[in-house]
Design a protein around this motif. Structure first.
Motif, PDB file in Angstrom:
ATOM      1  N   LYS A  66       5.963  14.525   4.023  1.00  0.00           N
ATOM      2  CA  LYS A  66       6.330  13.431   3.022  1.00  0.00           C
ATOM      3  C   LYS A  66       5.565  12.321   3.331  1.00  0.00           C
ATOM      4  N   SER A  67       5.709  11.649   4.419  1.00  0.00           N
ATOM      5  CA  SER A  67       5.003  10.616   4.895  1.00  0.00           C
ATOM      6  C   SER A  67       3.384  10.486   4.933  1.00  0.00           C
ATOM      7  N   THR A  68       3.103  11.992   5.393  1.00  0.00           N
ATOM      8  CA  THR A  68       1.481  11.811   5.142  1.00  0.00           C
ATOM      9  C   THR A  68       1.093  11.889   3.573  1.00  0.00           C
ATOM     10  N   LEU A  69       1.681  12.365   2.639  1.00  0.00           N
ATOM     11  CA  LEU A  69       1.401  12.471   1.317  1.00  0.00           C
ATOM     12  C   LEU A  69       1.449  10.945   0.821  1.00  0.00           C
ATOM     13  N   ALA A  70       2.373  10.205   1.500  1.00  0.00           N
ATOM     14  CA  ALA A  70       2.742   8.754   0.951  1.00  0.00           C
ATOM     15  C   ALA A  70       1.679   7.976   1.361  1.00  0.00           C
ATOM     16  N   ARG A  71       1.325   8.123   2.479  1.00  0.00           N
ATOM     17  CA  ARG A  71       0.031   7.229   3.122  1.00  0.00           C
ATOM     18  C   ARG A  71      -1.284   7.441   2.639  1.00  0.00           C
ATOM     19  N   ILE A  72      -1.071   8.749   2.113  1.00  0.00           N
ATOM     20  CA  ILE A  72      -2.695   9.094   1.565  1.00  0.00           C
ATOM     21  C   ILE A  72      -2.741   8.414  -0.006  1.00  0.00           C
ATOM     22  N   ILE A  73      -1.626   8.525  -0.497  1.00  0.00           N
ATOM     23  CA  ILE A  73      -1.275   7.672  -1.853  1.00  0.00           C
ATOM     24  C   ILE A  73      -1.467   6.152  -1.773  1.00  0.00           C
ATOM     25  N   ALA A  74      -1.154   5.676  -0.603  1.00  0.00           N
ATOM     26  CA  ALA A  74      -1.179   4.247  -0.355  1.00  0.00           C
ATOM     27  C   ALA A  74      -2.668   3.890   0.356  1.00  0.00           C
ATOM     28  N   GLY A  75      -3.365   4.820   0.468  1.00  0.00           N
ATOM     29  CA  GLY A  75      -4.644   4.582   1.116  1.00  0.00           C
ATOM     30  C   GLY A  75      -4.540   4.229   2.545  1.00  0.00           C
ATOM     31  N   ILE A  76      -3.739   4.621   3.042  1.00  0.00           N
ATOM     32  CA  ILE A  76      -3.664   4.160   4.845  1.00  0.00           C
ATOM     33  C   ILE A  76      -4.083   5.376   5.438  1.00  0.00           C
ATOM     34  N   THR A  77      -4.088   6.555   4.968  1.00  0.00           N
ATOM     35  CA  THR A  77      -4.702   7.677   5.450  1.00  0.00           C
ATOM     36  C   THR A  77      -5.679   8.419   4.476  1.00  0.00           C
ATOM     37  N   GLN A  78      -6.868   9.077   4.998  1.00  0.00           N
ATOM     38  CA  GLN A  78      -7.647   9.685   4.068  1.00  0.00           C
ATOM     39  C   GLN A  78      -7.378  11.294   4.298  1.00  0.00           C
ATOM     40  N   LEU A  81      -9.394  17.140   3.047  1.00  0.00           N
ATOM     41  CA  LEU A  81     -10.134  17.865   1.864  1.00  0.00           C
ATOM     42  C   LEU A  81      -9.132  17.498   0.723  1.00  0.00           C
ATOM     43  N   GLY A  82      -9.865  17.539  -0.607  1.00  0.00           N
ATOM     44  CA  GLY A  82      -9.030  17.457  -1.948  1.00  0.00           C
ATOM     45  C   GLY A  82      -9.129  16.015  -2.447  1.00  0.00           C
ATOM     46  N   LEU A  83      -8.537  15.667  -3.451  1.00  0.00           N
ATOM     47  CA  LEU A  83      -8.743  14.546  -4.184  1.00  0.00           C
ATOM     48  C   LEU A  83      -7.815  13.707  -4.451  1.00  0.00           C
ATOM     49  N   CYS A  84      -7.477  12.387  -4.192  1.00  0.00           N
ATOM     50  CA  CYS A  84      -6.218  11.528  -4.582  1.00  0.00           C
ATOM     51  C   CYS A  84      -6.934  10.430  -5.430  1.00  0.00           C
ATOM     52  N   GLU A  85      -6.744  10.382  -6.718  1.00  0.00           N
ATOM     53  CA  GLU A  85      -6.953   9.282  -7.622  1.00  0.00           C
ATOM     54  C   GLU A  85      -5.748   8.462  -8.196  1.00  0.00           C
ATOM     55  N   VAL A  86      -5.855   6.948  -7.674  1.00  0.00           N
ATOM     56  CA  VAL A  86      -4.606   6.140  -7.878  1.00  0.00           C
ATOM     57  C   VAL A  86      -5.226   5.159  -8.855  1.00  0.00           C
ATOM     58  N   SER A  87      -4.349   5.229 -10.016  1.00  0.00           N
ATOM     59  CA  SER A  87      -4.764   4.079 -11.056  1.00  0.00           C
ATOM     60  C   SER A  87      -3.935   3.067 -10.954  1.00  0.00           C
ATOM     61  N   GLY A  88      -3.632   2.283  -9.975  1.00  0.00           N
ATOM     62  CA  GLY A  88      -2.980   1.000 -10.006  1.00  0.00           C
ATOM     63  C   GLY A  88      -2.715   0.345  -8.519  1.00  0.00           C
ATOM     64  N   THR A  89      -1.976  -0.868  -8.383  1.00  0.00           N
ATOM     65  CA  THR A  89      -1.874  -1.447  -7.169  1.00  0.00           C
ATOM     66  C   THR A  89      -0.718  -0.540  -6.728  1.00  0.00           C
ATOM     67  N   VAL A  90      -0.730  -0.488  -5.088  1.00  0.00           N
ATOM     68  CA  VAL A  90       0.330   0.379  -4.310  1.00  0.00           C
ATOM     69  C   VAL A  90       0.846  -0.765  -3.383  1.00  0.00           C
ATOM     70  N   SER A  91       2.309  -0.609  -3.329  1.00  0.00           N
ATOM     71  CA  SER A  91       2.974  -1.350  -2.129  1.00  0.00           C
ATOM     72  C   SER A  91       3.768  -0.459  -1.527  1.00  0.00           C
ATOM     73  N   MET A  92       3.783  -0.359  -0.112  1.00  0.00           N
ATOM     74  CA  MET A  92       4.267   0.915   0.702  1.00  0.00           C
ATOM     75  C   MET A  92       5.332   0.144   1.626  1.00  0.00           C
ATOM     76  N   LEU A  93       6.571   0.401   1.464  1.00  0.00           N
ATOM     77  CA  LEU A  93       7.684   0.077   2.184  1.00  0.00           C
ATOM     78  C   LEU A  93       7.831   0.940   3.363  1.00  0.00           C
ATOM     79  N   ALA A  94       7.507   0.692   4.695  1.00  0.00           N
ATOM     80  CA  ALA A  94       7.859   1.585   5.745  1.00  0.00           C
ATOM     81  C   ALA A  94       7.713   0.832   7.060  1.00  0.00           C
ATOM     82  N   ALA A  95       8.203   1.330   8.100  1.00  0.00           N
ATOM     83  CA  ALA A  95       8.337   0.554   9.303  1.00  0.00           C
ATOM     84  C   ALA A  95       6.987   0.048   9.759  1.00  0.00           C
TER      85      ALA A  95
END
Length: 214
Positions: A66-78, A81-95
């Motif tokens: 769960k958190s790995t997917l969230a971090r990829i979407i937020a651009g924290i983790t790459q 393999l595969g592709l993640c395209e995000v069309s907007g600004t991201v704010s992540m609330l986590a510790a």
């Protein structure tokens, strides 16, 4: 949904972490030597679209990615393999995401907003709203290291939810707050969702997913 409504597009996302038997194995690996290492697949070929204005729950057991997917979407983790395209600004609330223990609560507001590319004028316009929402009292001018986990959560959510991100990711951050503050957070999420913000909730709380998520 029309194709234009897709704000996050994930295709065949795969992420594998190295798990070391001992700390010396980690050092050996860094030096290019043979080490005792196991491969842990956190994500395996995840394909999913997230649409503008949705509240989506990401649920699963610990270690399910769960958190790995969230971090990829937020651009924290790459992804590996595969592709993640995000069309907007991201704010992540986590510790500890975008927060500095040595700065005061008020200084952290400016710090995190500047990390998101906001100008001083824009920060000044929303600073008091954030302070009022967080409601941490005199602690707003105390270092973050003196905050309880609940107070950190209050401040973190207040900052993230008032920067008007196009995508807000909440990673288990509300689980440490009291029920009254949680209710206030969910009301705020509904407000920004109506304005088009996409919200991803990483949580074990199935009740909240059933009640709030699309």
């Amino acid at each position: 949904m029309r194709l234009a409504d897709v704000i996050v597009r994930c295709r065949e996302l795969t992420k594998v972490y190295d798990l070391y038997g001992e700390e010396k194995d980690r050092l050996k690996a860094l030096l290019g030597l043979r080490a005792n290492v196991k491969k842990f697949p956190a994500l395996c070929g995840v394909t999913q679209d997230f649409h503008r204005g949705e509240i989506v729950g990401l649920a699963g057991l610990n270690g399910s990615g769960k958190s790995t997917l969230a971090r990829i979407i937020a651009g924290i983790t790459q992804p590996d393999l595969g592709l993640c395209e995000v069309s907007g600004t991201v704010s992540m609330l986590a510790a500890n995401i975008g927060m500095n223990d040595q700065l005061t609560g008020r200084e952290n507001i400016a710090y995190k907003c500047m990390l998101m590319g906001m100008e001083k004028r824009e920060i000044a316009q929303i600073q008091q709203q954030i302070i009022d929402f967080a409601d941490v009292g005199v602690y707003i001018d105390q270092p973050l290291r003196t905050y309880s986990s609940g107070m950190r959560s209050r401040l973190g959510f207040a900052i993230s939810a008032h920067m008007n991100p196009e995508i807000l990711i909440v990673d288990e951050a509300l689980s440490v707050g009291d029920v009254f503050f949680q209710s206030k957070c969910y009301r705020r999420m509904e407000e920004i969702r109506k304005k088009g913000t996409t919200i991803l909730m990483v949580t074990h709380d199935m009740g909240s997913i059933i009640k709030y998520c699309d």
